[in-house]
Each structure stands twice: as C-alpha cells, then as structure tokens.
Design an enzyme around this catalytic site. Sequence first.
Site, PDB file in Angstrom:
ATOM      1  N   GLY A  24      -0.103   9.923   1.157  1.00  0.00           N
ATOM      2  CA  GLY A  24       0.195  10.759   2.314  1.00  0.00           C
ATOM      3  C   GLY A  24      -0.968  11.550   2.861  1.00  0.00           C
ATOM      4  N   GLY A  26      -3.549  10.531   4.510  1.00  0.00           N
ATOM      5  CA  GLY A  26      -4.189   9.970   5.695  1.00  0.00           C
ATOM      6  C   GLY A  26      -3.438   8.764   6.209  1.00  0.00           C
ATOM      7  N   GLY A  27      -3.869   8.249   7.353  1.00  0.00           N
ATOM      8  CA  GLY A  27      -3.329   7.005   7.898  1.00  0.00           C
ATOM      9  C   GLY A  27      -1.835   7.035   8.147  1.00  0.00           C
ATOM     10  N   SER A 104      -9.039  -5.408  -1.309  1.00  0.00           N
ATOM     11  CA  SER A 104     -10.079  -5.914  -2.200  1.00  0.00           C
ATOM     12  C   SER A 104     -11.450  -5.591  -1.619  1.00  0.00           C
ATOM     13  CB  SER A 104      -9.937  -7.429  -2.363  1.00  0.00           C
ATOM     14  OG  SER A 104     -11.027  -7.960  -3.085  1.00  0.00           O
ATOM     15  N   TYR A 167      -4.821  -9.284  -2.228  1.00  0.00           N
ATOM     16  CA  TYR A 167      -4.035  -8.469  -1.290  1.00  0.00           C
ATOM     17  C   TYR A 167      -2.784  -9.222  -0.863  1.00  0.00           C
ATOM     18  CZ  TYR A 167      -2.812  -5.468   2.620  1.00  0.00           C
ATOM     19  OH  TYR A 167      -2.137  -4.621   3.477  1.00  0.00           O
ATOM     20  N   VAL A 200      -3.336  -2.221  11.712  1.00  0.00           N
ATOM     21  CA  VAL A 200      -3.379  -0.829  12.149  1.00  0.00           C
ATOM     22  C   VAL A 200      -4.764  -0.285  11.826  1.00  0.00           C
ATOM     23  CG1 VAL A 200      -2.426   1.489  11.843  1.00  0.00           C
ATOM     24  CG2 VAL A 200      -0.906  -0.501  11.745  1.00  0.00           C
TER      25      VAL A 200
END
Length: 278
Positions: A24, A26-27, A104, A167, A200
């Site tokens: 939580g 950031g982003g 990664s 990922y 994003v």
Amino acid sequence: MGSTSTPDSSTNRLQDKVAIITGGAGGIGETTAKLFVRYGAKVVIADIADDHGQKVCNNIGSPDVISFVHCDVTKDEDVRNLVDTTIAKHGKLDIMFGNVGVLSTTPYSILEAGNEDFKRVMDINVYGAFLVAKHAARVMIPAKKGSIVFTASISSFTAGEGVSHVYTATKHAVLGLTTSLCTELGEYGIRVNCVSPYIVASPLLTDVFGVDSSRVEELAHQAANLKGTLLRAEDVADAVAYLAGDESKYVSGLNLVIDGGYTRTNPAFPTALKHGLA
C-alpha cells in the site's frame, strides 16, 4: 465503474468496512487506499517501505481512518501481526486486498534467468498471497463474511515474449489460488476474486526498467487494443472497490480483466497479414 476523478453518488459504498491493503505504500495500493477512505472505509496499509507507507497515511487521513503496519508478506509472523493489529484497532476485517507483487530482474531467456531470482519472485508473489489469504480467512471464517481480492495480471492467463517466465507463472498461480479459495471459503460467506490489469505505469514498472511513467504509457498505448484512453491505477482501484464492496455481494471466483480488450485480440495476426500483403 467510472474513474475516481468522476463524482460518484455512492460515496459511502464502503462505509464502516475495515480493509487491509498490502503493497500500500505506492502505485495501485496507494491509489486504492485513497479510494477506500473516500468511500468510508477504515484502512490499514502494509508494506516494507516504512517511510513511504507512513507518508501515504499522513497524506490521506487521520490515524483513526488510515494507519500503517510494517509487513513482509513472505513472513508468517509479519502477516499474522498485520491482521491481529487490524483486529485490535478496528475490531474486524471485512476486506483483504493482496496487492504485493514484484517483477523479475534477470533476462527473459530460460537459459539466462536467475535461479535465486525465480525463487524470490515466487516467494513474494505466490507464497505472500497464500499467507495473506490464510490470515484473512483466520478472522473472516468466524465472522461468516469477508472479501479477499488479489492483484493478478493479464499474465495470469496469457504469456508474451519479454514477460519473464517466473512472473507469468506466479500470476497464473494467483489466479489458481483465487479459484481454489473461492471454492473453499464460499461456505463461510467469504468471496475471493482477483483483478487482472493491462499495463499500468506504476513504480513496479518504472523502477525496474528505469523509464518514466510517460514512456510506459506511450508504449502501452501503442500496443493497446482500446485507443484514445489509458489504463491508470485509478481504474484498477475502481475495480477493486467493486469487488471489495456489497455491490458485488454474489460475485466470487471472478478474474476481472481490465485490459481494453487486449487479450481478446491477436495483434500478431494483423501485423503478419500487413507484412504479407505489403
């Protein structure tokens, strides 16, 4: 689900809900925390970035509304403490948003991918999600209600050259965990869903690749199916708020894809066709 910048008549849609948001500081996590508080929720954000996490809380609201707890999601004792601290402060847990995820940092090729890096990404993205769900369920099962939401990715059901194998594997696992948990926890009134966004321009990407957000958005728009707009963290937060709240009271096991139709198209086909006819 409109943008968070658009006035919403349902400003109290999460009133009296208590939510934990991991990752939580950031982003997407920070943006979702802002939205949850705006909608009336009490929020506890968790991260390993203590300074950033505390700053986010200070910027959003008072300590009785939003607070920070240090948490490494790969450590059982940290996640247990996070949930126990939330219960001690607010008396319940309605929403768990498992948002921690990393990329990664080694080459894409299976021959060059790092062994330790694979374990690191798997540990954070999958084991972390498991622990978050486990401790959320620990307090939600007795309450006979709750909503667990994970951040997955379009990589949860697709793959692409350049997107690391680990990922992709971890996000497939998050989707699988969502489905499996939905099956078990429905008996207790607990819903489990995930969101799978397209690209994003979050710190997750900009920091790893060393480019600014405008460059990420430019590249994302070039490859996107839906033109004339961009996917931003606010759009993902809107989707999470929907899955977290009572508007989706009979929605469970859903992978809510936020990609403008990207994964419904095959961009390689028209490109090959154009080259073939040129």
